[in-house]
Structures are given as C-alpha cells and as structure tokens.
Design a protein around this motif. Structure first.
Motif, PDB file in Angstrom:
ATOM      1  N   ASP A 138       7.930   3.093 -13.526  1.00 17.72           N
ATOM      2  CA  ASP A 138       8.482   4.364 -13.037  1.00 17.72           C
ATOM      3  C   ASP A 138       7.430   5.115 -12.223  1.00 17.72           C
ATOM      4  O   ASP A 138       7.712   5.625 -11.131  1.00 17.72           O
ATOM      5  CB  ASP A 138       8.944   5.189 -14.236  1.00 17.72           C
ATOM      6  N   GLU A 139       6.215   5.162 -12.727  1.00 18.61           N
ATOM      7  CA  GLU A 139       5.131   5.868 -12.033  1.00 18.61           C
ATOM      8  C   GLU A 139       4.805   5.212 -10.696  1.00 18.61           C
ATOM      9  O   GLU A 139       4.442   5.904  -9.731  1.00 18.61           O
ATOM     10  CB  GLU A 139       3.877   5.878 -12.911  1.00 18.61           C
ATOM     11  N   LEU A 140       4.940   3.885 -10.624  1.00 18.31           N
ATOM     12  CA  LEU A 140       4.527   3.132  -9.425  1.00 18.31           C
ATOM     13  C   LEU A 140       5.651   2.967  -8.404  1.00 18.31           C
ATOM     14  O   LEU A 140       5.446   2.353  -7.363  1.00 18.31           O
ATOM     15  CB  LEU A 140       4.005   1.760  -9.844  1.00 18.31           C
ATOM     16  N   GLY A 141       6.833   3.478  -8.700  1.00 17.19           N
ATOM     17  CA  GLY A 141       7.917   3.440  -7.731  1.00 17.19           C
ATOM     18  C   GLY A 141       8.785   2.203  -7.771  1.00 17.19           C
ATOM     19  O   GLY A 141       9.586   1.984  -6.852  1.00 17.19           O
ATOM     20  N   PHE A 142       8.675   1.379  -8.815  1.00 19.71           N
ATOM     21  CA  PHE A 142       9.619   0.282  -8.985  1.00 19.71           C
ATOM     22  C   PHE A 142      11.011   0.877  -9.200  1.00 19.71           C
ATOM     23  O   PHE A 142      11.168   1.901  -9.876  1.00 19.71           O
ATOM     24  CB  PHE A 142       9.236  -0.571 -10.193  1.00 19.71           C
ATOM     25  N   VAL A 143      12.026   0.236  -8.647  1.00 16.80           N
ATOM     26  CA  VAL A 143      13.350   0.860  -8.654  1.00 16.80           C
ATOM     27  C   VAL A 143      14.178   0.502  -9.880  1.00 16.80           C
ATOM     28  O   VAL A 143      15.091   1.257 -10.256  1.00 16.80           O
ATOM     29  CB  VAL A 143      14.146   0.508  -7.375  1.00 16.80           C
ATOM     30  N   GLU A 144      13.888  -0.644 -10.528  1.00 15.23           N
ATOM     31  CA  GLU A 144      14.724  -1.115 -11.635  1.00 15.23           C
ATOM     32  C   GLU A 144      13.886  -1.863 -12.653  1.00 15.23           C
ATOM     33  O   GLU A 144      12.908  -2.527 -12.308  1.00 15.23           O
ATOM     34  CB  GLU A 144      15.823  -2.077 -11.134  1.00 15.23           C
TER      35      GLU A 144
END
Length: 377
Positions: free
Chosen positions: A32-38
């Motif tokens: 979530d912090e690193l911008g992964f979407v799922e």
C-alpha cells in the motif's frame, strides 16, 4: 504496467499460522505504501505450504490496515462454500472494503482439496461447480431484493445447488446488496493453456488471471479468454489481464540469485512445485524451449529462464520481453513467498522490502507499453 501481488501465500509448514498471517499483513501494508494496486490472497484447505483456509478473514484485516490498495480474494474456491450464503458474505465484505475489493474465484487444482468435498476433477465438476455457484451469486447480488425493498421470489435449480429466495416474513426479510453496483468485479484464475475456465470468463466479461508459467503457456491462456470474449460479442481487453510471475529484485544480479537460492521461494520450488509439475506432466509449462529435458529443470534453470530475478535493469529487460512475447498484459503480480527463516519469520524482511521498492520505483516505470487500445465492442 501496474503492479500487484499474488499471495498464495507460500509459507513453510513449520511456520506458525499466526506468524505467517502477520507477515502477510505487514507485506500488504508495504504494498500500500509503495503504490501497488492490488493484493490477491489465495485459499486452500489441504496444502501446508499455502496455509490460508479462509482468505476473506485475511482480506478483512488487511483492509483495516491499509488506505488505497485493493485487497482481493485470489480466489474463493466455490467447492467449499454454499453459494447463497457466500454471496451475502461477499456483499458484507464489499461494504467493509468501500470499493477496494475484487472477488476472485478458482475451480481448485489440488486433488486433496477436491477429495475433501468428494469432487472428481477428471469429470470437470470442479469447474462446473464454480460456474454454477457464480451464476447463483450474481443472481443473489442482483435479484435478492426488488426495487421496492421486498424480496424477489425465485428458485434456482442447478446441477449441484438449489437456492430459494423467498418472500418476506416480517421482521425478517432479504435486504443485503453489495456496495459496488451491481456487484464487485469478478476475476477467474487458471493455469491451463487451453483453459475452459478462462474461455468462460471471457464470455462473461470477467477479469482473467494467469499463473506463473512460460510465455507460450500464457499466450494459450490469453487465447482461451479472447476466444470466449469474441464468441459472446465482447472485445477482449489486455489491460484487464493479470499475470503472476516469480520475481525478486536486488541491487545486483548476483544478490538476487543468491537470495532466491537460499530463500523459502527456492525451497518451495525445489521441494514442491518442480516435483509436482514434472510428476503431473506439466513440465513443458516451465520450459523456455520444448527440447529442454525434464531433468534439466532445477532452480538454476528457472532463475535463468522463467523467473524475473536480477538487478532492476535485468528484471526490466525480462518484463519487457515477457510483454512482447505474450502480446501484453495490464498488471504484473509477483508471487509472494515467506521471507523468513524457520527460526525467525522476519529474518530477510529488509531484503524483501528492498525488492518491492526496486520493483515499484525502478522496474515498473521502465516497462514498455505494448498493449493496443481495444476496439469498441
């Protein structure tokens, strides 16, 4: 290309289940912090290397600990669930997620999972049960309650299930609809290059998810999906396609290879996956060339020819080649493996998080977009 994560999740049988789940939850926070979407969380009943028997319980905890990432079932196995109650359970989870949920399903490929509920996969019943269950679930989500708030009265009589939606009995009545309209997005996973499940998913317009095999196998799974879509008058959209792949990125190729060879990822492949694939005649799914003998398939071969392992430059090159070889996909789902040792479930946490950071900041931004825009349906 977007980044997600497919969390089988792979943990050694010696790992305490509580510790395994806490590791998974911490990793979803990182994503979530690193911008992964799922993040997609698997479900099995009889595989001690994939120990999550109730994936939506993990989804619910992960949603409470994150802000943006979608946390998805990857997937529910309908063999284990009565479809009417499951539809309402998913509707509740959808409200808890507030739009951050995709409902993935799978037919089940493990013989012991199938035997647990007396299903013979050779007959294809596991796939038929999944399809029938989803028909019932969609009917529950869209026809459980009428526009007037009254229950719609209907009976679904299928090959495997009979479900009745009955009239209100005050104060008890049908009332629950999903948060997303008309229901959460549906995804279907498959490993077969001629997948009947993905052909069906294409017919229905669901999201296709392909597992972690070679480019030729992936092309076959996409073709099955595209054929199904086109047979139903739909235009298949490669941007919807999720592709799983065993991945590890470090600052140098040597560091990345050393990590994999000495990690739970390497152990899982050596102890379980290679033996299973060769034993069931599926070794061709792992080969970069059909002429490679089965006995040549070991961890070193897979690191060099199948996995996305290496420095950011090496992995970027491998992902670009995979995009070219398959015709393009929208989201890469690296496969999650335990990042501890038997003694310490957090032993390699720093190296694993560094891998995720490099994927997000140095690999994904440099992947070429090879997907053509789909024509209008």
């Amino acid at each position: 290309m977007k980044l997600g994560m497919f969390m089988m999740p792979g943990h050694p049988p010696e790992r305490a289940l509580y510790d395994a789940i806490q590791q998974d939850l911490e990793e979803i926070e990182w994503l979530d912090e690193l911008g992964f979407v799922e993040a997609w969380i698997g479900e099995h009943q009889t595989n001690p290397w994939e120990p999550i028997a109730a994936n939506d319980l993990v989804v619910a905890q992960a949603l409470a600990r994150t802000k943006d990432i979608k946390v998805c079932t990857g997937g529910y196995i309908p063999l284990f669930h009565a479809p009417g109650p499951l539809a309402l359970r998913i509707a509740q989870l959808d409200h808890m997620a507030q739009g951050r949920f995709i409902c993935g399903l799978a037919a089940s490929s493990l013989p012991m999972d199938q035997a647990l509920v007396n299903v013979d996969a050779a007959s294809g019943d596991n796939r038929k049960i999944m399809q029938e269950a989803l028909e019932i679930m969609i009917k529950m989500w869209t026809e459980h309650v009428g526009e007037d708030g009254e229950a719609n009265v209907w009976t679904y009589e299928g090959q495997f299930h009979t479900v009745k939606n009955v009239e209100n009995h005050f104060p008890y009545r049908a009332w629950l609809k999903p948060y997303q309209d008309p229901h959460p997005p549906i995804a279907v996973a498959s490993i077969s290059p001629s997948s009947a499940s993905l052909r069906w998913a294409g017919e229905k317009g669901f999201i296709p998810q392909s597992m972690m095999f070679n480019a030729e196998t992936l092309k076959g799974t996409w073709q099955a999906y595209a054929d199904g879509a086109e047979s139903a008058g739909r235009t298949p959209d490669r941007a919807l396609w999720r592709v799983s792949r065993d991945t590890f990125v470090a600052d140098t190729d040597e560091e990345a290879k050393a990590y994999v060879k000495n990690s739970m990822m390497g152990r899982f492949w050596e102890e379980i996956i290679i033996k299973t694939m060769v034993g069931m005649g599926a070794a061709p799914f792992l080969k970069h060339d059909p002429s490679v003998p089965d006995e040549a398939i070991d961890l070193d071969y897979l690191i060099d020819n199948l996995f996305l392992v290496g420095s950011p430059e090496t992995v970027t090159e491998k992902v670009n080649q995979l995009q070219e070889d398959t015709g393009g996909f929208g989201t890469l789902l690296p496969v999650k493996y335990d990042w501890g040792t038997i003694e310490d479930p957090r032993a390699h946490a720093a190296a694993y998080r560094r891998n995720l950071e490099l994927l997000a900041t140095e690999v994904a931004p440099n992947v070429r977009d090879v997907i053509a825009a789909p024509a209008a349906s």
